[in-house]
Design an enzyme around this catalytic site. Structure first.
Site, PDB file in Angstrom:
ATOM      1  N   TYR A 183     -12.634  -2.511  -5.931  1.00  0.00           N
ATOM      2  CA  TYR A 183     -12.707  -1.072  -5.585  1.00  0.00           C
ATOM      3  C   TYR A 183     -11.055  -0.344  -5.577  1.00  0.00           C
ATOM      4  O   TYR A 183     -10.280  -1.248  -5.287  1.00  0.00           O
ATOM      5  CB  TYR A 183     -13.236  -0.675  -4.277  1.00  0.00           C
ATOM      6  CG  TYR A 183     -12.576  -1.127  -2.744  1.00  0.00           C
ATOM      7  CD1 TYR A 183     -11.861  -0.389  -2.430  1.00  0.00           C
ATOM      8  CD2 TYR A 183     -12.704  -2.387  -2.157  1.00  0.00           C
ATOM      9  CE1 TYR A 183     -10.744  -0.490  -1.360  1.00  0.00           C
ATOM     10  CE2 TYR A 183     -12.167  -2.805  -1.172  1.00  0.00           C
ATOM     11  CZ  TYR A 183     -11.131  -1.861  -0.559  1.00  0.00           C
ATOM     12  OH  TYR A 183     -10.527  -2.185   0.342  1.00  0.00           O
ATOM     13  N   HIS A 187      -6.448  -9.303   4.025  1.00  0.00           N
ATOM     14  CA  HIS A 187      -6.007  -9.894   3.170  1.00  0.00           C
ATOM     15  C   HIS A 187      -5.801 -11.413   3.348  1.00  0.00           C
ATOM     16  O   HIS A 187      -5.301 -11.683   4.304  1.00  0.00           O
ATOM     17  CB  HIS A 187      -4.850  -9.291   2.694  1.00  0.00           C
ATOM     18  CG  HIS A 187      -4.938  -7.694   2.371  1.00  0.00           C
ATOM     19  ND1 HIS A 187      -4.549  -7.038   3.407  1.00  0.00           N
ATOM     20  CD2 HIS A 187      -5.161  -7.007   1.224  1.00  0.00           C
ATOM     21  CE1 HIS A 187      -4.511  -5.446   3.090  1.00  0.00           C
ATOM     22  NE2 HIS A 187      -5.249  -5.742   1.669  1.00  0.00           N
ATOM     23  N   TRP A 208     -15.310   2.125   0.907  1.00  0.00           N
ATOM     24  CA  TRP A 208     -15.493   0.577   0.887  1.00  0.00           C
ATOM     25  C   TRP A 208     -16.749   0.175   1.641  1.00  0.00           C
ATOM     26  O   TRP A 208     -17.643  -0.606   1.139  1.00  0.00           O
ATOM     27  CB  TRP A 208     -14.420  -0.353   0.797  1.00  0.00           C
ATOM     28  CG  TRP A 208     -13.823  -0.589   2.190  1.00  0.00           C
ATOM     29  CD1 TRP A 208     -14.103  -1.573   3.069  1.00  0.00           C
ATOM     30  CD2 TRP A 208     -12.633   0.176   2.592  1.00  0.00           C
ATOM     31  NE1 TRP A 208     -13.341  -1.352   4.175  1.00  0.00           N
ATOM     32  CE2 TRP A 208     -12.365  -0.419   3.975  1.00  0.00           C
ATOM     33  CE3 TRP A 208     -11.806   1.023   2.039  1.00  0.00           C
ATOM     34  CZ2 TRP A 208     -11.300   0.172   4.818  1.00  0.00           C
ATOM     35  CZ3 TRP A 208     -10.780   1.578   2.702  1.00  0.00           C
ATOM     36  CH2 TRP A 208     -10.528   0.930   4.029  1.00  0.00           C
ATOM     37  N   HIS A 221       0.817  -1.309   0.000  1.00  0.00           N
ATOM     38  CA  HIS A 221       0.017   0.050   0.101  1.00  0.00           C
ATOM     39  C   HIS A 221       0.706   1.306   0.014  1.00  0.00           C
ATOM     40  O   HIS A 221       1.840   1.487   0.924  1.00  0.00           O
ATOM     41  CB  HIS A 221      -1.059  -0.159   1.197  1.00  0.00           C
ATOM     42  CG  HIS A 221      -1.936  -1.067   1.143  1.00  0.00           C
ATOM     43  ND1 HIS A 221      -1.528  -2.242   2.195  1.00  0.00           N
ATOM     44  CD2 HIS A 221      -3.160  -1.357   0.660  1.00  0.00           C
ATOM     45  CE1 HIS A 221      -2.726  -3.121   1.914  1.00  0.00           C
ATOM     46  NE2 HIS A 221      -3.600  -2.580   1.031  1.00  0.00           N
ATOM     47  N   GLU A 279      -8.372  -3.204  -4.341  1.00  0.00           N
ATOM     48  CA  GLU A 279      -8.869  -4.796  -4.020  1.00  0.00           C
ATOM     49  C   GLU A 279      -9.900  -5.396  -4.784  1.00  0.00           C
ATOM     50  O   GLU A 279     -10.674  -4.619  -5.282  1.00  0.00           O
ATOM     51  CB  GLU A 279      -9.171  -4.569  -2.493  1.00  0.00           C
ATOM     52  CG  GLU A 279      -7.984  -4.206  -1.752  1.00  0.00           C
ATOM     53  CD  GLU A 279      -7.880  -4.196  -0.303  1.00  0.00           C
ATOM     54  OE1 GLU A 279      -9.209  -4.990   0.216  1.00  0.00           O
ATOM     55  OE2 GLU A 279      -7.267  -4.371   0.463  1.00  0.00           O
ATOM     56  N   GLU A 303      -5.865   2.204  -1.736  1.00  0.00           N
ATOM     57  CA  GLU A 303      -6.400   0.743  -1.753  1.00  0.00           C
ATOM     58  C   GLU A 303      -6.668   0.428  -3.048  1.00  0.00           C
ATOM     59  O   GLU A 303      -7.484   1.123  -3.711  1.00  0.00           O
ATOM     60  CB  GLU A 303      -7.358   0.559  -0.708  1.00  0.00           C
ATOM     61  CG  GLU A 303      -7.062   0.468   0.737  1.00  0.00           C
ATOM     62  CD  GLU A 303      -6.524  -1.129   0.983  1.00  0.00           C
ATOM     63  OE1 GLU A 303      -6.223  -1.679   0.138  1.00  0.00           O
ATOM     64  OE2 GLU A 303      -6.427  -0.995   2.352  1.00  0.00           O
ATOM     65  N   GLU A 356      -8.538  -9.485  14.807  1.00  0.00           N
ATOM     66  CA  GLU A 356      -8.765  -8.372  15.134  1.00  0.00           C
ATOM     67  C   GLU A 356      -9.851  -8.072  16.247  1.00  0.00           C
ATOM     68  O   GLU A 356      -9.388  -7.049  17.083  1.00  0.00           O
ATOM     69  CB  GLU A 356      -9.388  -7.566  13.771  1.00  0.00           C
ATOM     70  CG  GLU A 356      -8.536  -7.250  12.629  1.00  0.00           C
ATOM     71  CD  GLU A 356      -9.124  -6.753  11.289  1.00  0.00           C
ATOM     72  OE1 GLU A 356      -9.951  -6.016  11.607  1.00  0.00           O
ATOM     73  OE2 GLU A 356      -8.737  -7.130  10.392  1.00  0.00           O
ATOM     74  N   CYS A 365     -11.806  -6.187   7.833  1.00  0.00           N
ATOM     75  CA  CYS A 365     -11.181  -6.190   6.457  1.00  0.00           C
ATOM     76  C   CYS A 365      -9.955  -6.826   6.373  1.00  0.00           C
ATOM     77  O   CYS A 365      -9.383  -6.616   7.638  1.00  0.00           O
ATOM     78  CB  CYS A 365     -11.055  -4.878   5.874  1.00  0.00           C
ATOM     79  SG  CYS A 365     -12.480  -3.881   5.618  1.00  0.00           S
ATOM     80  N   HIS A 417      -4.930  -6.430  -5.634  1.00  0.00           N
ATOM     81  CA  HIS A 417      -4.704  -7.562  -4.980  1.00  0.00           C
ATOM     82  C   HIS A 417      -5.975  -8.099  -4.234  1.00  0.00           C
ATOM     83  O   HIS A 417      -7.071  -7.328  -4.133  1.00  0.00           O
ATOM     84  CB  HIS A 417      -3.481  -7.360  -3.813  1.00  0.00           C
ATOM     85  CG  HIS A 417      -3.795  -6.050  -2.878  1.00  0.00           C
ATOM     86  ND1 HIS A 417      -3.852  -4.736  -2.941  1.00  0.00           N
ATOM     87  CD2 HIS A 417      -4.233  -6.197  -1.548  1.00  0.00           C
ATOM     88  CE1 HIS A 417      -3.986  -3.921  -2.144  1.00  0.00           C
ATOM     89  NE2 HIS A 417      -4.468  -4.897  -1.307  1.00  0.00           N
TER      90      HIS A 417
END
Length: 176
Positions: free
Chosen positions: A87, A53, A143, A9, A98, A96, A71, A51, A16
């Protein structure tokens, strides 16, 4: 391929994989989180439940479960991918970019915040949240706001939300 997150980023970011979860309780309240001040992307911004990855060779559903535990210290009684989403947004010089399917989950648990990831959380009734994003555009991550509109238009989400109480109890279930 893979790269260290710290290198991915920046002012320009290659497209990605990502994942995004909207987590609801039995009463139909959505869990929102304020991102930690230490996050490189969108620090202190309010967003959807989690959110993240996927790791190399990790399924999207496994990534959602891993990020939910990492998280918020939580698990879900049911998690399901509801809609595809892509987005690209830029904020404070960070992009971002993704491919980020939208997941919906249900839980009776309360969050146990990882302060490296999350500063605060709050539960909000879904209709109230939809009204809030209309009245205060830009308060949440871009998002999050777009994904909420996609969910609200989704027949599958509406069915899941209306029947949410059926997802509680018994063994945890997942569906792709």
């Amino acid at each position: 391929g893979t790269m260290p997150k710290s290198l991915v980023h920046g002012p320009t970011t290659s497209r990605h994989r990502g994942v995004s979860l909207f987590l609801f309780d039995r009463a139909g309240r959505l869990l929102l989180q304020q991102r930690s001040h230490t996050k490189k992307t969108w620090p202190l911004v309010w967003s959807n439940s989690i959110c993240g990855h996927p790791a190399l060779d990790e399924s999207n559903i496994d990534a959602v479960k891993r990020r939910l535990a990492h998280e918020l210290g939580m698990s879900a009684a049911h998690i399901e991918e509801v809609a595809p989403y892509r987005y690209t947004f830029v904020r404070d010089g960070v992009m971002e970019n993704e491919i980020c399917p939208i997941f919906v989950g249900f839980t009776d648990e309360q969050p146990k915040l990882n302060p490296e990831e999350v500063k605060a959380t709050r539960w909000v009734a879904w209709p109230e949240f939809l009204q809030e994003i209309k009245m205060r555009p830009g308060f949440y991550s871009e998002w999050c706001e777009e994904e909420a509109c996609i969910l609200e238009a989704s027949p599958r989400f509406k069915e899941m939300f209306a029947n949410r109480r059926t997802y509680f109890g018994g063994e945890a279930k997942t569906k792709r």
